[in-house]
Scaffold this motif. Sequence first.
Motif, PDB file in Angstrom:
ATOM      1  N   SER A 209      -7.030  24.183   5.899  1.00 40.22           N
ATOM      2  CA  SER A 209      -6.436  25.098   4.920  1.00 40.22           C
ATOM      3  C   SER A 209      -6.628  24.635   3.496  1.00 40.22           C
ATOM      4  CB  SER A 209      -4.945  25.273   5.193  1.00 40.22           C
ATOM      5  OG  SER A 209      -4.238  24.089   4.856  1.00 40.22           O
ATOM      6  N   GLY A 210      -6.852  23.319   3.324  1.00 38.27           N
ATOM      7  CA  GLY A 210      -6.971  22.800   1.972  1.00 38.27           C
ATOM      8  C   GLY A 210      -5.636  22.572   1.298  1.00 38.27           C
ATOM      9  N   SER A 211      -4.549  22.848   2.009  1.00 44.01           N
ATOM     10  CA  SER A 211      -3.228  22.606   1.442  1.00 44.01           C
ATOM     11  C   SER A 211      -3.052  21.110   1.196  1.00 44.01           C
ATOM     12  CB  SER A 211      -2.160  23.107   2.412  1.00 44.01           C
ATOM     13  OG  SER A 211      -0.875  22.800   1.938  1.00 44.01           O
ATOM     14  N   ALA A 212      -2.551  20.774   0.005  1.00 38.92           N
ATOM     15  CA  ALA A 212      -2.475  19.376  -0.399  1.00 38.92           C
ATOM     16  C   ALA A 212      -1.059  18.995  -0.801  1.00 38.92           C
ATOM     17  CB  ALA A 212      -3.430  19.107  -1.557  1.00 38.92           C
ATOM     18  N   SER A 213      -0.782  17.705  -0.737  1.00 37.05           N
ATOM     19  CA  SER A 213       0.487  17.167  -1.209  1.00 37.05           C
ATOM     20  C   SER A 213       0.213  15.853  -1.924  1.00 37.05           C
ATOM     21  CB  SER A 213       1.470  16.967  -0.056  1.00 37.05           C
ATOM     22  OG  SER A 213       0.915  16.152   0.937  1.00 37.05           O
ATOM     23  N   TYR A 214       1.131  15.507  -2.855  1.00 37.23           N
ATOM     24  CA  TYR A 214       0.927  14.355  -3.729  1.00 37.23           C
ATOM     25  C   TYR A 214       2.221  13.568  -3.883  1.00 37.23           C
ATOM     26  CZ  TYR A 214      -3.159  17.091  -5.105  1.00 37.23           C
ATOM     27  OH  TYR A 214      -4.321  17.820  -5.100  1.00 37.23           O
ATOM     28  N   THR A 215       2.081  12.279  -4.095  1.00 37.98           N
ATOM     29  CA  THR A 215       3.228  11.501  -4.497  1.00 37.98           C
ATOM     30  C   THR A 215       3.598  11.897  -5.926  1.00 37.98           C
ATOM     31  OG1 THR A 215       4.145   9.264  -4.500  1.00 37.98           O
ATOM     32  CG2 THR A 215       1.945   9.534  -5.433  1.00 37.98           C
ATOM     33  N   ASP A 216       4.870  11.778  -6.256  1.00 41.72           N
ATOM     34  CA  ASP A 216       5.356  12.298  -7.536  1.00 41.72           C
ATOM     35  C   ASP A 216       4.612  11.710  -8.736  1.00 41.72           C
ATOM     36  OD1 ASP A 216       8.889  12.659  -6.629  1.00 41.72           O
ATOM     37  OD2 ASP A 216       7.152  13.945  -6.287  1.00 41.72           O
ATOM     38  N   SER A 217       4.262  10.437  -8.671  1.00 45.55           N
ATOM     39  CA  SER A 217       3.689   9.771  -9.845  1.00 45.55           C
ATOM     40  C   SER A 217       2.294  10.277 -10.218  1.00 45.55           C
ATOM     41  CB  SER A 217       3.638   8.259  -9.621  1.00 45.55           C
ATOM     42  OG  SER A 217       2.800   7.945  -8.529  1.00 45.55           O
ATOM     43  N   VAL A 218       1.638  11.016  -9.320  1.00 40.67           N
ATOM     44  CA  VAL A 218       0.293  11.505  -9.635  1.00 40.67           C
ATOM     45  C   VAL A 218       0.230  13.031  -9.713  1.00 40.67           C
ATOM     46  CG1 VAL A 218      -0.653   9.485  -8.471  1.00 40.67           C
ATOM     47  CG2 VAL A 218      -0.630  11.692  -7.268  1.00 40.67           C
ATOM     48  N   LYS A 219       1.322  13.704  -9.432  1.00 43.42           N
ATOM     49  CA  LYS A 219       1.325  15.175  -9.475  1.00 43.42           C
ATOM     50  C   LYS A 219       0.920  15.664 -10.854  1.00 43.42           C
ATOM     51  CE  LYS A 219       4.725  16.227  -5.884  1.00 43.42           C
ATOM     52  NZ  LYS A 219       6.109  16.682  -5.599  1.00 43.42           N
ATOM     53  N   GLY A 220       0.027  16.634 -10.870  1.00 43.07           N
ATOM     54  CA  GLY A 220      -0.450  17.195 -12.122  1.00 43.07           C
ATOM     55  C   GLY A 220      -1.581  16.412 -12.757  1.00 43.07           C
ATOM     56  N   ARG A 221      -1.872  15.224 -12.237  1.00 36.98           N
ATOM     57  CA  ARG A 221      -2.963  14.397 -12.782  1.00 36.98           C
ATOM     58  C   ARG A 221      -4.103  14.205 -11.796  1.00 36.98           C
ATOM     59  NH1 ARG A 221      -2.229   9.203 -13.985  1.00 36.98           N
ATOM     60  NH2 ARG A 221      -0.616   8.842 -12.420  1.00 36.98           N
TER      61      ARG A 221
ATOM     62  N   ARG B 190       0.852  -1.186   0.000  1.00 32.84           N
ATOM     63  CA  ARG B 190       0.000   0.000   0.000  1.00 32.84           C
ATOM     64  C   ARG B 190       0.887   1.235   0.000  1.00 32.84           C
ATOM     65  NH1 ARG B 190      -5.145   0.332   3.989  1.00 32.84           N
ATOM     66  NH2 ARG B 190      -5.330  -1.725   3.039  1.00 32.84           N
ATOM     67  N   GLU B 191       0.533   2.211  -0.838  1.00 31.51           N
ATOM     68  CA  GLU B 191       1.336   3.422  -0.927  1.00 31.51           C
ATOM     69  C   GLU B 191       0.471   4.662  -0.741  1.00 31.51           C
ATOM     70  OE1 GLU B 191       3.108   4.335  -4.704  1.00 31.51           O
ATOM     71  OE2 GLU B 191       1.294   3.830  -5.838  1.00 31.51           O
ATOM     72  N   TRP B 192       1.087   5.671  -0.212  1.00 31.87           N
ATOM     73  CA  TRP B 192       0.418   6.954  -0.039  1.00 31.87           C
ATOM     74  C   TRP B 192       0.281   7.641  -1.396  1.00 31.87           C
ATOM     75  CZ3 TRP B 192       2.999  11.755  -0.832  1.00 31.87           C
ATOM     76  CH2 TRP B 192       2.225  12.879  -0.505  1.00 31.87           C
ATOM     77  N   VAL B 193      -0.874   8.276  -1.623  1.00 30.84           N
ATOM     78  CA  VAL B 193      -1.127   8.960  -2.892  1.00 30.84           C
ATOM     79  C   VAL B 193      -1.197  10.472  -2.700  1.00 30.84           C
ATOM     80  CG1 VAL B 193      -2.788   9.277  -4.773  1.00 30.84           C
ATOM     81  CG2 VAL B 193      -2.351   6.984  -3.861  1.00 30.84           C
TER      82      VAL B 193
ATOM     83  N   ASN C 121      -7.181  12.179 -13.321  1.00 31.33           N
ATOM     84  CA  ASN C 121      -7.175  12.418 -14.765  1.00 31.33           C
ATOM     85  C   ASN C 121      -5.998  11.709 -15.421  1.00 31.33           C
ATOM     86  OD1 ASN C 121      -9.409  14.251 -14.573  1.00 31.33           O
ATOM     87  ND2 ASN C 121      -7.986  15.882 -13.988  1.00 31.33           N
ATOM     88  N   SER C 122      -6.071  11.568 -16.721  1.00 29.97           N
ATOM     89  CA  SER C 122      -4.971  10.966 -17.507  1.00 29.97           C
ATOM     90  C   SER C 122      -4.526   9.642 -16.885  1.00 29.97           C
ATOM     91  CB  SER C 122      -3.792  11.945 -17.590  1.00 29.97           C
ATOM     92  OG  SER C 122      -4.184  13.166 -18.174  1.00 29.97           O
ATOM     93  N   LEU C 123      -5.472   8.817 -16.602  1.00 30.67           N
ATOM     94  CA  LEU C 123      -5.170   7.546 -15.923  1.00 30.67           C
ATOM     95  C   LEU C 123      -4.355   6.623 -16.824  1.00 30.67           C
ATOM     96  CD1 LEU C 123      -8.589   7.114 -14.160  1.00 30.67           C
ATOM     97  CD2 LEU C 123      -6.381   7.150 -13.002  1.00 30.67           C
ATOM     98  N   THR C 124      -3.480   5.862 -16.201  1.00 30.79           N
ATOM     99  CA  THR C 124      -2.668   4.865 -16.889  1.00 30.79           C
ATOM    100  C   THR C 124      -2.877   3.511 -16.212  1.00 30.79           C
ATOM    101  OG1 THR C 124      -0.684   4.968 -15.528  1.00 30.79           O
ATOM    102  CG2 THR C 124      -0.941   6.686 -17.204  1.00 30.79           C
ATOM    103  N   PRO C 125      -2.504   2.426 -16.899  1.00 26.27           N
ATOM    104  CA  PRO C 125      -2.643   1.109 -16.255  1.00 26.27           C
ATOM    105  C   PRO C 125      -1.891   1.009 -14.929  1.00 26.27           C
ATOM    106  CG  PRO C 125      -2.365   0.846 -18.614  1.00 26.27           C
ATOM    107  CD  PRO C 125      -2.168   2.307 -18.329  1.00 26.27           C
ATOM    108  N   GLU C 126      -0.846   1.811 -14.779  1.00 23.88           N
ATOM    109  CA  GLU C 126      -0.083   1.800 -13.517  1.00 23.88           C
ATOM    110  C   GLU C 126      -0.886   2.359 -12.347  1.00 23.88           C
ATOM    111  OE1 GLU C 126       2.201   0.766 -16.636  1.00 23.88           O
ATOM    112  OE2 GLU C 126       1.294   2.774 -16.522  1.00 23.88           O
ATOM    113  N   ASP C 127      -1.982   3.031 -12.627  1.00 22.39           N
ATOM    114  CA  ASP C 127      -2.851   3.541 -11.566  1.00 22.39           C
ATOM    115  C   ASP C 127      -3.837   2.490 -11.071  1.00 22.39           C
ATOM    116  OD1 ASP C 127      -2.913   6.550 -13.470  1.00 22.39           O
ATOM    117  OD2 ASP C 127      -1.808   6.236 -11.598  1.00 22.39           O
TER     118      ASP C 127
END
Length: 119
Positions: free
Chosen positions: A55-67, A45-48, A84-90
Amino acid sequence: QVQLVESGGGLVQAGGSLRLSCVGSGFTISSYAMSWYRQGPGKEREWVASIRRTSGSASYTDSVKGRFLISRDNAKNTLYLRMNSLTPEDTAVYYCKADPVVIEQSAYWGQGTQVTVFS
């Protein structure tokens, strides 16, 4: 009874989009930071993504940033993940989590929703 219930998963073609929802009951999510995790086939299991309590401040794992976009509606006691822009790796089971912000709180997990992306 404290519960987190995810929904919105499904089967989607690569390049497509999904929006996951996570509804809390028995407690108010506004008292918690909230996160999404995922567990792909044969993987840990990995953090996403995470979003702060107010505050609504958010953070993302690198593989999903921008998507992916994490958001919350505290009035509806609901957490979201727009993907968005889903790939089989998701492809994974996606879980929401209520993260304690004070020592008196407990962490809560949802039961997960399956996302399958085909090419």
